[in-house]
Design an enzyme around this catalytic site. Structure first.
Site, PDB file in Angstrom:
ATOM      1  CG  ASP A  10      30.408 -39.819  40.757  1.00 35.55           C
ATOM      2  OD1 ASP A  10      29.300 -40.346  40.909  1.00 35.55           O
ATOM      3  OD2 ASP A  10      30.736 -39.211  39.721  1.00 35.55           O
ATOM      4  CD  GLU A  12      26.051 -43.024  35.832  1.00 36.16           C
ATOM      5  OE1 GLU A  12      25.898 -42.585  34.692  1.00 36.16           O
ATOM      6  OE2 GLU A  12      25.113 -43.209  36.624  1.00 36.16           O
ATOM      7  CD  GLU A  18      27.963 -39.288  33.318  1.00 34.81           C
ATOM      8  OE1 GLU A  18      26.821 -39.671  33.651  1.00 34.81           O
ATOM      9  OE2 GLU A  18      28.670 -38.563  34.029  1.00 34.81           O
ATOM     10  NE  ARG A  49      18.259 -40.070  32.079  1.00 36.97           N
ATOM     11  CZ  ARG A  49      19.217 -39.807  32.954  1.00 36.97           C
ATOM     12  NH1 ARG A  49      19.069 -40.171  34.225  1.00 36.97           N
ATOM     13  NH2 ARG A  49      20.323 -39.191  32.575  1.00 36.97           N
ATOM     14  CB  SER A  93      26.424 -44.049  42.175  1.00 39.27           C
ATOM     15  OG  SER A  93      25.804 -43.839  40.932  1.00 39.27           O
ATOM     16  CG  ASP A  94      22.614 -39.151  42.483  1.00 36.31           C
ATOM     17  OD1 ASP A  94      22.378 -39.519  43.647  1.00 36.31           O
ATOM     18  OD2 ASP A  94      22.946 -37.987  42.199  1.00 36.31           O
ATOM     19  CE  LYS A 136      26.684 -38.859  43.766  1.00 41.43           C
ATOM     20  NZ  LYS A 136      27.566 -38.832  42.629  1.00 41.43           N
ATOM     21  CG  ASP A 155      32.246 -36.798  37.090  1.00 35.89           C
ATOM     22  OD1 ASP A 155      31.459 -37.076  38.013  1.00 35.89           O
ATOM     23  OD2 ASP A 155      31.976 -36.992  35.892  1.00 35.89           O
ATOM     24  CG  ASN A 158      25.699 -35.538  41.321  1.00 36.54           C
ATOM     25  OD1 ASN A 158      26.882 -35.548  40.977  1.00 36.54           O
ATOM     26  ND2 ASN A 158      24.862 -36.488  40.971  1.00 36.54           N
TER      27      ASN A 158
END
Length: 202
Positions: A10, A12, A18, A49, A93-94, A136, A155, A158
Site C-alpha cells: 500500500d 499511503e 495520507e 472532495r 494504491s487507491d 488491490k 495499514d 482496504n
C-alpha cells in the site's frame, strides 16, 4: 532473487503520509481531512472532495505544487531500495497517478498501480476513473493467475483483501482496531522488522 515472488505494498500510511490529510494541512482546508473512515463510500467521498477543490478554485497544478512539499515517511525510500534488490515490488494504491507523481519521484520511481483523475484543459479536476473494482484484491489475484506468489502489506481496511489473499501478509503501522480484529496477522511498526518478515517469506 526469486522470480516467482512479487511484493505488493500500500502507499499511503505505509510509504508516504495520507495524501489528503497532508494536502488539507498544506492548503489550510481542514474539511479535506475527511477520509474513508468518516465516509466509507469512496465514490461519494471523492465527489465531495472534488466539489471542495472547485469551491476553492484549486486545480491539478496547485494540488501538485502542494504535494511536492510532502516527503515520504522517514526510511521509506531506503526500505524500498533494499526490497527492490531482493524481489519485484508493486505499489497498489487507491490514489491517483497525478497526485502520486511528485512522491514517486522522491521514492525513486517504483511501479505504481492506482487510479486516474479526469482533468480539463484548464487544470480543473472534473472526475476520476477507478482502474477496477476492489483494485488491490483484483490486482493480487491477477498476479497470482500469471504465476506469481504475492506477499502483501498495508495499514488499512482496504488492504485486508490483498493481505489475506497472499502467501504472506503483514499489517504495517495499522490501527489498534484492525490489529485486534485480525490477531493472526503479523503487525509491524518499523521498516527493518517488515523487511525481515518479507525476507523470511521470500
Amino acid at each position: 532473487m526469486s522470480d516467482m515472488n512479487i511484493v505488493c505494498l500500500d502507499l499511503e500510511g505505509v510509504l508516504v503520509p495520507e495524501i489528503w490529510i497532508a494536502f488539507a494541512e498544506a492548503s489550510g482546508i481542514p474539511e479535506l481531512k475527511r477520509t474513508t473512515r468518516d465516509e466509507p463510500d469512496y465514490d461519494k467521498l471523492m465527489k465531495w472532495r472534488i466539489g471542495i477543490l472547485k469551491e476553492h478554485g484549486l486545480g491539478l497544478k496547485e494540488i501538485q505544487e502542494t504535494i511536492e512539499k510532502i516527503d515520504p515517511l522517514p526510511g521509506a525510500k531506503e526500505f524500498l531500495d533494499s526490497l527492490k534488490e531482493l524481489t519485484q515490488v508493486i505499489i497498489i494504491s487507491d490514489t491517483f497517478t497525478q497526485f502520486a507523481k511528485p512522491l514517486m519521484k522522491k521514492l525513486g520511481w517504483p511501479t505504481l498501480f492506482c487510479n486516474t483523475l479526469e482533468v480539463a484543459e484548464d487544470g480543473e479536476i472534473k472526475g476520476f476513473k477507478m482502474r477496477c473494482e476492489q483494485s488491490k484484491l483484483t490486482t493480487v489475484k491477477a498476479l497470482q493467475s500469471v504465476g506469481f506468489e504475492t506477499i502483501a502489506s498495508g495499514d488499512s481496511h482496504n488492504d485486508l483483501g490483498m493481505i489475506l489473499a497472499s502467501k504472506a501478509g503483514f499489517l504495517f503501522r495499522s490501527t489498534d482496531a484492525i490489529k485486534a480484529e485480525y490477531p493472526d496477522l503479523p503487525a509491524f511498526e518499523s521498516y527493518d522488522d517488515l523487511l525481515d518478515a518479507i525476507k523470511k517469506a521470500l
